[in-house]
Design a protein around this motif. Structure first.
Motif, PDB file in Angstrom:
ATOM      1  N   LEU A 228      24.181  40.455  32.943  1.00 44.08           N
ATOM      2  CA  LEU A 228      25.100  41.361  32.597  1.00 44.08           C
ATOM      3  C   LEU A 228      25.914  40.430  33.266  1.00 44.08           C
ATOM      4  N   VAL A 229      27.170  40.600  32.528  1.00 44.42           N
ATOM      5  CA  VAL A 229      28.910  39.704  32.742  1.00 44.42           C
ATOM      6  C   VAL A 229      29.877  40.555  34.085  1.00 44.42           C
ATOM      7  N   LEU A 230      30.036  40.495  35.339  1.00 45.57           N
ATOM      8  CA  LEU A 230      31.118  41.672  35.811  1.00 45.57           C
ATOM      9  C   LEU A 230      32.097  40.178  36.126  1.00 45.57           C
ATOM     10  N   PRO A 231      33.629  40.838  35.509  1.00 43.90           N
ATOM     11  CA  PRO A 231      34.585  40.360  36.254  1.00 43.90           C
ATOM     12  C   PRO A 231      35.483  40.796  37.250  1.00 43.90           C
ATOM     13  N   THR A 232      35.814  40.065  37.184  1.00 46.60           N
ATOM     14  CA  THR A 232      37.157  40.181  38.813  1.00 46.60           C
ATOM     15  C   THR A 232      38.671  41.180  38.132  1.00 46.60           C
ATOM     16  N   LEU A 233      38.824  41.630  38.762  1.00 49.77           N
ATOM     17  CA  LEU A 233      39.879  42.310  39.146  1.00 49.77           C
ATOM     18  C   LEU A 233      41.379  41.358  38.331  1.00 49.77           C
ATOM     19  N   ARG A 234      42.043  41.384  35.972  1.00 52.34           N
ATOM     20  CA  ARG A 234      42.165  40.862  35.959  1.00 52.34           C
ATOM     21  C   ARG A 234      41.238  39.142  34.974  1.00 52.34           C
ATOM     22  N   THR A 235      40.531  39.404  36.073  1.00 49.55           N
ATOM     23  CA  THR A 235      39.405  38.473  35.948  1.00 49.55           C
ATOM     24  C   THR A 235      39.881  36.860  36.564  1.00 49.55           C
ATOM     25  N   ASN A 236      40.974  37.171  37.573  1.00 51.81           N
ATOM     26  CA  ASN A 236      41.288  36.657  38.214  1.00 51.81           C
ATOM     27  C   ASN A 236      40.437  35.394  39.716  1.00 51.81           C
ATOM     28  N   ALA A 237      41.007  34.634  39.539  1.00 52.39           N
ATOM     29  CA  ALA A 237      40.056  34.006  41.021  1.00 52.39           C
ATOM     30  C   ALA A 237      40.403  33.515  42.263  1.00 52.39           C
ATOM     31  N   ASP A 238      41.649  34.839  42.457  1.00 51.09           N
ATOM     32  CA  ASP A 238      41.932  34.294  43.553  1.00 51.09           C
ATOM     33  C   ASP A 238      40.538  34.921  44.588  1.00 51.09           C
ATOM     34  N   GLN A 239      41.297  34.736  45.869  1.00 52.37           N
ATOM     35  CA  GLN A 239      40.035  34.436  47.185  1.00 52.37           C
ATOM     36  C   GLN A 239      39.798  36.394  46.644  1.00 52.37           C
TER      37      GLN A 239
END
Length: 577
Positions: A228-239
């Motif tokens: 299963l694949v889980l995204p960050t918020l907005r798939t953003n890579a900020d820390q």
């Protein structure tokens, strides 16, 4: 090799720690990332399958603007219906995985069941099965639903969560017996409207991801261990976004989870605004910093990462928004650096890259560079353009090479190999094309590209150098309205890089008024075959009435041309400065 046997107390403490961590997230509290030792101790053997699966998925491709369209049919955004032949062709291009974005909302019934149209569900199943049969790993998701109804979770919590649960229950049940080469992604680019801020956003995304996880796992069959694949918020890579997702992974304590982010480059370069016309050191460092953060947060700790979409945002308008050589350097560096950080990449393609009718690449040079980056560090150069002014004896042209550990083997013009020491010389990382060679190549005097030189290296793909004959471009007077102005332009073999717009008082005119340099393709657009530069209504919407604006057109040859605009009401006139 990581330790696979936990200390005696860890099995007793794990449920309590997991529950406390989850509670802290739900309350919006900061959750510290586990130490490397703790992560190793808690991780069961199955994590290797997630890592090896994601590694085997490299490289990946997106079937964009198709099953994710928000119209009634997969063709509503301009692409043809998916065929098995298309998926077979994608596999033949060297791709090992395909992400199939799916938007479900227009195919769903009303509450409380939110039933998905069986015909649509069968069509998605058909495309997935074709891809699997062609040997591809497949990733499906809930896609544009994110901005159609999921974003209302803060204000319509129970209804949205019920619909999300019902949607994934139906998807999970449909695919519970499918191959483990099928992966599920909870939600595309999630965001929330009406939330109180970052803390609530983190809690809501945690709730969505854990709900998705529970629904899929409870559905049984192969879903009990499906990756299963889980995204960050907005798939953003900020820390901060990475830290939030790390807390969710810790709470779920499931080895078959994968993190995902998207990457479209340093924004000013990605859309060609604020003068960022080149893949320069700042643009490159943005990529390095992003991929390093993702690597340190996940892959360095044994959690696989899929860069589920990558490209350049300017491509949304036209692939010519970024100059060809600068575009190639971006994709070359991205592919190599992602590989060094163990990130699996999936090219975003909405139909503008791989032609789904002819099954050919619209820009073979771009794909050649992308494909090379999967395995090899190819050499590039500071530019792919050599300008020779018409009517003048050309001087020698020196180009800086980025050798990437390679050596220059030869230089070709078509099938003819040029003579080192006579036609060109090499000193370290400097390639110099002699004046007499350039004179010979541009003898016709025709505007535009007169020759393409192919620099070949000890490994990787060649770097093409376009030898261009030009004269300074000229512009003519024009009149129009704030709905748009077309400026007659003789490009004379040159090409437009960017445009500045400044009021007579020195202020910046037009959209993005924090910079004098406007956005390519949005505030201005060149038409080379038609001999014109267009300023659309979007540009004049942010130009003051009764004002004078000086435009400066910057061309790739280094030539600049000034033009004066006068706006009075809805009338606009322009004259060469």
């Amino acid at each position: 090799m990581q330790s696979r046997t936990p200390p005696p107390l860890i099995p007793l403490l794990t449920p309590l720690l997991t529950a406390l961590t989850a509670l802290a997230i739900l309350l919006g509290l900061a959750v510290a990332a586990p130490t490397a030792h703790a992560a190793e101790d808690r991780r069961p053997p199955a994590v290797a399958s997630a890592q090896s699966t994601v590694a085997a998925m490299q490289p990946g491709w997106n079937l964009g603007n198709t099953l994710d369209s928000t119209g009634s049919d997969e063709t509503s955004w301009g692409n043809p219906r998916v065929t098995r032949e298309l998926l077979r062709s994608i596999r033949a291009q060297g791709f090992n995985s395909v992400r199939i974005p799916v938007t479900w909302s227009q195919h769903q019934g009303a509450a409380p069941s939110y039933s998905i149209d069986p015909a649509y569900l069968a069509r998605v199943r058909e495309v997935v099965d074709w891809a699997l049969a062609e040997g591809l790993y497949v990733l499906i998701n809930v896609h544009h639903d994110s901005w159609q109804w999921v974003m209302n979770l803060p204000t319509q919590h129970d209804a949205v969560l019920a619909r999300f649960t019902a949607t994934w229950t139906q998807i999970a049940n449909t695919f519970r017996g499918s191959s483990d080469r099928l992966l599920f992604e909870s939600i595309n680019e999630p965001f929330f409207e009406g939330s109180s801020g970052d803390a609530q956003n983190a809690q809501l995304l945690h709730e969505l991801n854990t709900t998705f996880h529970g629904v899929v796992r409870r559905s049984g069959g192969n879903n009990a261990s499906r990756i299963l694949v889980l995204p960050t918020l907005r798939t953003n890579a900020d820390q901060a976004r990475l830290d939030e997702l790390t807390a969710t992974f810790t709470a779920l304590n499931d080895p078959n989870l994968v993190a995902t982010v998207h990457f479209y480059g340093f924004w000013p370069f990605s859309v060609n605004v604020a003068g960022y016309t080149r893949f320069d050191a700042e643009t490159q460092q943005d990529l390095v910093n992003t991929f390093d953060r993702v690597h340190n947060a996940f892959t360095a700790r044994g959690i696989p990462v899929i860069v589920g979409e990558y490209g350049l945002l300017g491509f949304d308008r036209h692939t010519g928004v970024i100059e060809q050589g600068e575009k190639l350097k971006f994709f070359e560096f991205l592919g190599n650096y992602a590989r060094s950080r163990q990130l699996t990449t999936m090219l975003w393609d909405n139909g503008q890259h791989f032609n789904r009718t002819t099954l050919q690449w619209n820009d073979p040079s771009l794909f050649r560079q992308i494909r090379s980056s999967w395995t090899t560090a190819s050499s590039t150069a500071a530019t792919d353009q050599i300008f020779v002014r018409r009517g003048q004896t050309p001087a020698a042209a020196t180009i800086a090479l980025n050798l990437n550990g390679n050596t220059l083997s030869s230089l070709h013009h078509g099938s003819t190999q040029l003579v080192r020491g006579t036609d060109y010389t090499v000193s370290g990382d400097r390639l110099t094309i002699t004046g007499p060679t350039l004179a010979r190549l541009t003898a016709s005097g025709a505007y535009g590209v007169n020759a393409v030189l192919s620099a070949r290296f000890s490994r990787g793909v060649p770097w093409d150098l376009n030898v261009i004959t030009y004269a300074p471009p000229t512009v003519r007077a024009a009149s129009g309205t704030t709905n748009g102005l077309t400026i007659p332009t003789a490009f004379n073999g040159d090409q437009l890089a960017t445009m500045e717009a400044v009021y007579s008082d020195g202020g910046f005119a037009g959209p993005h008024n924090w910079t004098s340099y406007k956005e390519f393709g949005a505030a201005f657009s060149p038409n080379y075959s038609g001999g014109e530069i267009t300023l659309p209504a979007a540009f004049f919407a942010e130009v003051r009435d009764n004002s004078t604006v000086t435009l400066t057109f910057h061309f790739w040859s280094g030539t600049t041309v000034r033009y004066t605009l006068t706006r009075s009401g809805s009338t606009v006139t322009g004259t060469p400065a």
